[in-house]
Enzyme design. Structure first.
Site, PDB file in Angstrom:
ATOM      1  N   ASP A  30       0.869  -1.180   0.000  1.00 10.77           N
ATOM      2  CA  ASP A  30       0.000   0.000   0.000  1.00 10.77           C
ATOM      3  C   ASP A  30       0.902   1.225   0.000  1.00 10.77           C
ATOM      4  OD1 ASP A  30      -3.263   0.257   0.831  1.00 10.77           O
ATOM      5  OD2 ASP A  30      -2.054   2.093   0.942  1.00 10.77           O
ATOM      6  N   LEU A 180     -17.439  -9.747  -1.903  1.00 11.38           N
ATOM      7  CA  LEU A 180     -17.566  -9.743  -0.438  1.00 11.38           C
ATOM      8  C   LEU A 180     -18.416  -8.578   0.028  1.00 11.38           C
ATOM      9  CD1 LEU A 180     -15.656  -7.275   0.725  1.00 11.38           C
ATOM     10  CD2 LEU A 180     -13.841  -8.924   0.430  1.00 11.38           C
ATOM     11  N   LEU A 289     -35.083  -7.692   0.284  1.00  8.93           N
ATOM     12  CA  LEU A 289     -36.460  -7.203   0.213  1.00  8.93           C
ATOM     13  C   LEU A 289     -36.824  -6.472   1.508  1.00  8.93           C
ATOM     14  CD1 LEU A 289     -38.673  -9.932  -1.547  1.00  8.93           C
ATOM     15  CD2 LEU A 289     -37.926  -7.725  -2.443  1.00  8.93           C
ATOM     16  N   CYS A 299     -20.075   0.783  -2.897  1.00  9.05           N
ATOM     17  CA  CYS A 299     -20.183  -0.022  -4.114  1.00  9.05           C
ATOM     18  C   CYS A 299     -21.452   0.219  -4.927  1.00  9.05           C
ATOM     19  CB  CYS A 299     -20.069  -1.498  -3.761  1.00  9.05           C
ATOM     20  SG  CYS A 299     -18.400  -1.932  -3.272  1.00  9.05           S
ATOM     21  N   LYS A 302     -21.819   3.694  -6.781  1.00 14.25           N
ATOM     22  CA  LYS A 302     -20.819   3.955  -7.824  1.00 14.25           C
ATOM     23  C   LYS A 302     -20.908   2.921  -8.951  1.00 14.25           C
ATOM     24  CE  LYS A 302     -16.547   1.719  -6.375  1.00 14.25           C
ATOM     25  NZ  LYS A 302     -16.354   0.781  -7.451  1.00 14.25           N
TER      26      LYS A 302
HETATM   27  P1  NAD Z   1     -10.317   1.237  -0.281  1.00 11.78           P
HETATM   28  O1  NAD Z   1     -10.428   2.656  -0.661  1.00 11.78           O
HETATM   29  O2  NAD Z   1     -10.806   0.784   1.046  1.00 11.78           O
HETATM   30  O3  NAD Z   1      -8.800   0.762  -0.403  1.00 11.78           O
HETATM   31  C1  NAD Z   1      -7.962   1.095  -1.436  1.00 11.78           C
HETATM   32  C2  NAD Z   1      -6.532   1.002  -0.939  1.00 11.78           C
HETATM   33  O4  NAD Z   1      -5.649   1.182  -2.036  1.00 11.78           O
HETATM   34  C3  NAD Z   1      -6.151   2.064   0.086  1.00 11.78           C
HETATM   35  O5  NAD Z   1      -5.562   1.446   1.206  1.00 11.78           O
HETATM   36  C4  NAD Z   1      -5.141   2.946  -0.648  1.00 11.78           C
HETATM   37  O6  NAD Z   1      -4.166   3.503   0.220  1.00 11.78           O
HETATM   38  C5  NAD Z   1      -4.531   1.956  -1.609  1.00 11.78           C
HETATM   39  N1  NAD Z   1      -3.896   2.553  -2.779  1.00 11.78           N
HETATM   40  C6  NAD Z   1      -4.344   3.542  -3.592  1.00 11.78           C
HETATM   41  N2  NAD Z   1      -3.447   3.794  -4.566  1.00 11.78           N
HETATM   42  C7  NAD Z   1      -2.410   2.945  -4.382  1.00 11.78           C
HETATM   43  C8  NAD Z   1      -1.188   2.716  -5.059  1.00 11.78           C
HETATM   44  N3  NAD Z   1      -0.849   3.415  -6.134  1.00 11.78           N
HETATM   45  N4  NAD Z   1      -0.363   1.762  -4.584  1.00 11.78           N
HETATM   46  C9  NAD Z   1      -0.691   1.034  -3.491  1.00 11.78           C
HETATM   47  N5  NAD Z   1      -1.827   1.209  -2.810  1.00 11.78           N
HETATM   48  C10 NAD Z   1      -2.689   2.154  -3.249  1.00 11.78           C
HETATM   49  O7  NAD Z   1     -11.057   0.429  -1.439  1.00 11.78           O
HETATM   50  P2  NAD Z   1     -11.959  -0.907  -1.302  1.00 11.78           P
HETATM   51  O8  NAD Z   1     -13.251  -0.601  -0.665  1.00 11.78           O
HETATM   52  O9  NAD Z   1     -11.110  -2.007  -0.772  1.00 11.78           O
HETATM   53  O10 NAD Z   1     -12.255  -1.189  -2.850  1.00 11.78           O
HETATM   54  C11 NAD Z   1     -11.245  -1.617  -3.738  1.00 11.78           C
HETATM   55  C12 NAD Z   1     -11.912  -2.046  -5.024  1.00 11.78           C
HETATM   56  O11 NAD Z   1     -12.749  -3.195  -4.800  1.00 11.78           O
HETATM   57  C13 NAD Z   1     -12.829  -0.996  -5.640  1.00 11.78           C
HETATM   58  O12 NAD Z   1     -12.745  -1.058  -7.027  1.00 11.78           O
HETATM   59  C14 NAD Z   1     -14.196  -1.426  -5.179  1.00 11.78           C
HETATM   60  O13 NAD Z   1     -15.229  -1.001  -6.061  1.00 11.78           O
HETATM   61  C15 NAD Z   1     -14.080  -2.929  -5.207  1.00 11.78           C
HETATM   62  N6  NAD Z   1     -14.983  -3.616  -4.279  1.00 11.78           N
HETATM   63  C16 NAD Z   1     -15.178  -3.122  -3.032  1.00 11.78           C
HETATM   64  C17 NAD Z   1     -16.017  -3.800  -2.154  1.00 11.78           C
HETATM   65  C18 NAD Z   1     -16.286  -3.258  -0.769  1.00 11.78           C
HETATM   66  O14 NAD Z   1     -17.201  -3.761  -0.129  1.00 11.78           O
HETATM   67  N7  NAD Z   1     -15.520  -2.278  -0.290  1.00 11.78           N
HETATM   68  C19 NAD Z   1     -16.623  -4.999  -2.556  1.00 11.78           C
HETATM   69  C20 NAD Z   1     -16.370  -5.489  -3.831  1.00 11.78           C
HETATM   70  C21 NAD Z   1     -15.546  -4.794  -4.690  1.00 11.78           C
END
Ligand code: NAD
Length: 471
Positions: A30, A180, A289, A299, A302
Site C-alpha cells: 500500500d 464480499l 427485500l 459499491c 458507484k
Molecule cells: P479502499 O479505498 O478501502 O482501499 C484502497 C486502498 O488502495 C487504500 O488502502 C489505498 O491507500 C490503496 N492505494 C491507492 N493507490 C495505491 C497505489 N498506487 N499503490 C498502493 N496502494 C494504493 O477500497 P476498497 O473498498 O477495498 O475497494 C477496492 C476495489 O474493490 C474498488 O474497485 C471497489 O469497487 C471494489 N470492491 C469493493 C467492495 C467493498 O465492499 N468495499 C466490494 C467489492 C468490490
C-alpha cells in the site's frame, strides 16, 4: 503460491489475509505509510469482524508481509492482485487513476518471470485490455530509462525508435471481481457463492484455479459438507459485466421494495408482510427485500452509476437503472418527511440518529444515507445528534462537523424530540428504550430499517413509525 496484493482497503487486505490464512505467501503493498506501519504491528486499519485475528496469525506464521515497496511486491508475486479504489467521478464514471498508477508501476518492475495480473478492483468493462496496455507502457518506459531496447508487441502504436526486437514481458491479465460484503468480508471470502475468473489465457486461469482450490473445495468454509464453490470461467468483459450486473440487480431489488413500501404507506398495507409474501416465491427470494431508507456505501451507488455511464457511452439509455437510482435518492428523504409528519416544524427541534454507517458491522461511511439525512435536517434548522457503535468510538467525525456525536445511546436520547434509526446495528435491538423515552422531550421513534419491535416500543409509550408500515 506467491501472491502480491496491491491496495489494502476493505477488499485488498481481506483478500491478502485470507489467502495467507489458507497457506499462500502474501505480500501486501500500500502507498499509505501509516497504514503499512499499523498492519505490520498486526492491527487492521479497518473494522471487519475476524480480520485482525487472521492477520495476526498469518504474521506469526510468516505468511504475510506489508510494505510500501511495489518493486518488492512485484518481484515476489506470481499472482499480482490490483485491489485499489475506483471511486466515482462527478460524471458517474469510475475514477480509474489508481488502477492506472498501479498497472504502470507493475509494468515498470516486471522482470522476466511470468506473472498473472488480476483486476480485483471493480473496473469499467474493457479494463482488462486497458490494464494490459498500461502495464506494457510501464514496462517500455522502464526499458527506455534503463536504455534497454524492447519490443512492445505487434500492433503497438508506440514502438521505441531503433529498438532491437525482444519478447514482450510474460504476463496475462485476469478479471476476478470481488463480491464480499463489508461487515462479513472474511466469512464471504471463505464461503463464496461463486468465484468468477475472466481471461483468455489458459495458463493464467489454471494458476488462479490452483490459488483458490482450498476455498473451492470448502476446506475453510463454515459448512465443509457443501458442494464445491462454482467457478465461472469466462472472457474478460463478461467477468467485468458480472460484477456490475450483480450490484445493479441487488440495488434495483432494494429500490423496488422501497417503491412498494411507499405505496404501502399510502394505501395502508404493511410492506414487511408484503415482502414476506412475495419473498417466499422461490423465483423472487426473500433477500434484499427489506424496505428502508435505501442503499448506500462504496459499491452500489458507484457501480450502478458506472454501468449507466457505460451504457450511455455505447448509445443505450439504461432507463431501469436510472429509475433505481432516483427511487433511492428520494428514499433518503422519507425519514425527513416522516419527521415533518410527526413534529411538523423541524427548525429548533433536536433529532437523534441511531447509527451512521451505511450498514452495520462496518466503519465505512462512504455514501452513507446518514450523510444526506444530516445535510437535509441541518439545512432545515434541526439540531442533529448521533450515536453509532463504531463511529462514536473512533472519535472521527467523518466530515459530520455540524452534528454532535454522542458516546452512548442514553446521552443521545437526552433532550431529543425524536429518535431515528438509520443503521440496523444488532445492539440497537436491546437498548434500554424505557429509560431513553424518559430522557426525551417526546418519545417518538422513526425506524428507517423496520428493525425494531413496534409492539414493544409502543407498549412503553413510543410513537413508532416504520417505512411502508401504515397498517
Ligand atoms: P479502499 O479505498 O478501502 O482501499 C484502497 C486502498 O488502495 C487504500 O488502502 C489505498 O491507500 C490503496 N492505494 C491507492 N493507490 C495505491 C497505489 N498506487 N499503490 C498502493 N496502494 C494504493 O477500497 P476498497 O473498498 O477495498 O475497494 C477496492 C476495489 O474493490 C474498488 O474497485 C471497489 O469497487 C471494489 N470492491 C469493493 C467492495 C467493498 O465492499 N468495499 C466490494 C467489492 C468490490
Amino acid at each position: 503460491m506467491r501472491v502480491c496484493v496491491i491496495g489494502t482497503g476493505y477488499v485488498g487486505l481481506v483478500t491478502g489475509a485470507c489467502l495467507a490464512h489458507i497457506g499462500h505467501d502474501v505480500i501486501c503493498v500500500d502507498n499509505n505509510e501509516e497504514k503499512v506501519k499499523l498492519m505490520r504491528s498486526g492491527q487492521s486499519p479497518i473494522f471487519e469482524p475476524g480480520l485482525s485475528e487472521i492477520m495476526q496469525t498469518a504474521i506469526e506464521k510468516g505468511k504475510i508481509e506489508f510494505t510500501t515497496d511495489l518493486a518488492a511486491g512485484v518481484a515476489h508475486g506470481q499472482i499480482l492482485f490490483i485491489a485499489v479504489g475506483t471511486p466515482p467521478l462527478p460524471t458517474g464514471e469510475s475514477d480509474t487513476r489508481y488502477v492506472e498508477a498501479v498497472a504502470r508501476g507493475i509494468g515498470s518492475h516486471l522482470n522476466g518471470d511470468y506473472k498473472v495480473i488480476v483486476n480485483k478492483s471493480t473496473v469499467p468493462i474493457g479494463s482488462g485490455d486497458w490494464v494490459r496496455m498500461i502495464v506494457l507502457d510501464g514496462y517500455r518506459e522502464q526499458r527506455k530509462e534503463a536504455n534497454t531496447p524492447v519490443l512492445v508487441g505487434a500492433g503497438s502504436a508506440d514502438a521505441v525508435p531503433d529498438a532491437v526486437v525482444f519478447e514482450e514481458p510474460a504476463f496475462d491479465v485476469v478479471s476476478n471481481p470481488e463480491f464480499l460484503r463489508e461487515g462479513s468480508a472474511v466469512f464471504d471470502t471463505f464461503n463464496p457463492d461463486r468465484i468468477v475468473l475472466g481471461g483468455n489465457s489458459e495458463r493464467a486461469i489454471t494458476l488462479m484455479q490452483e490459488l483458490y482450490a482450498p476455498i473451492v473445495s470448502r476446506d475453510f468454509a463454515e459448512d465443509k459438507s457443501m458442494p464445491a464453490v462454482p467457478v465461472v470461467v469466462t472472457d474478460l468483459s463478461s467477468a467485468e459485466m458480472i460484477k456490475y450486473a450483480a450490484n445493479a440487480f441487488l440495488a434495483t431489488k432494494i429500490s423496488f421494495i422501497n417503491e412498494v413500501a411507499n405505496i404501502c404507506d399510502r394505501v395502508g398495507a404493511d410492506v414487511v408482510e408484503v415482502a414476506r409474501g412475495i419473498g417466499l416465491d422461490s423465483r423472487v427470494g426473500s433477500k434484499f427485500l427489506n424496505a428502508g431508507i435505501g442503499w448506500g456505501g462504496s459499491c452500489f451507488p458507484k457501480d450502478v452509476s458506472a454501468l449507466i455511464h457505460t451504457a450511455d457511452d455505447y448509445g443505450y439509455e439504461a432507463q431501469l437503472l436510472k429509475s433505481a437510482v432516483s427511487v433511492n435518492e428520494r428514499q433518503r428523504m422519507v425519514l425527513v418527511e416522516k419527521l415533518q409528519q410527526v413534529l411538523k416544524i423541524l427548525k429548533g427541534k433536536t433529532v437523534g440518529l441511531l447509527g451512521l454507517t451505511f450498514k452495520p458491522d462496518t466503519d465505512d461511511m462512504r455514501d452513507a444515507p446518514a450523510l444526506t439525512i444530516v445535510q437535509h435536517l441541518t439545512r432545515l434548522g434541526t439540531k442533529v445528534k448521533a450515536y453509532d457503535p463504531i463511529v462514536s468510538q473512533s472519535g472521527l467525525s467523518h466530515g459530520l462537523s455540524d452534528i454532535l456525536i454522542e458516546t452512548d445511546p442514553e446521552r443521545l436520547a437526552d433532550g431529543c424530540d425524536a429518535l431515528v434509526l438509520v443503521t440496523e446495528w444488532q445492539v440497537f435491538k436491546s437498548l434500554d428504550y424505557a429509560k431513553m423515552a424518559k430522557l426525551m422531550n417526546a418519545p417518538v421513534l422513526i425506524d428507517g430499517r423496520n428493525f425494531l419491535d413496534q409492539d414493544a416500543l409502543e407498549a412503553i409509550g413510543f410513537r413508532y413509525l416504520g417505512i411502508g408500515r401504515a397498517s
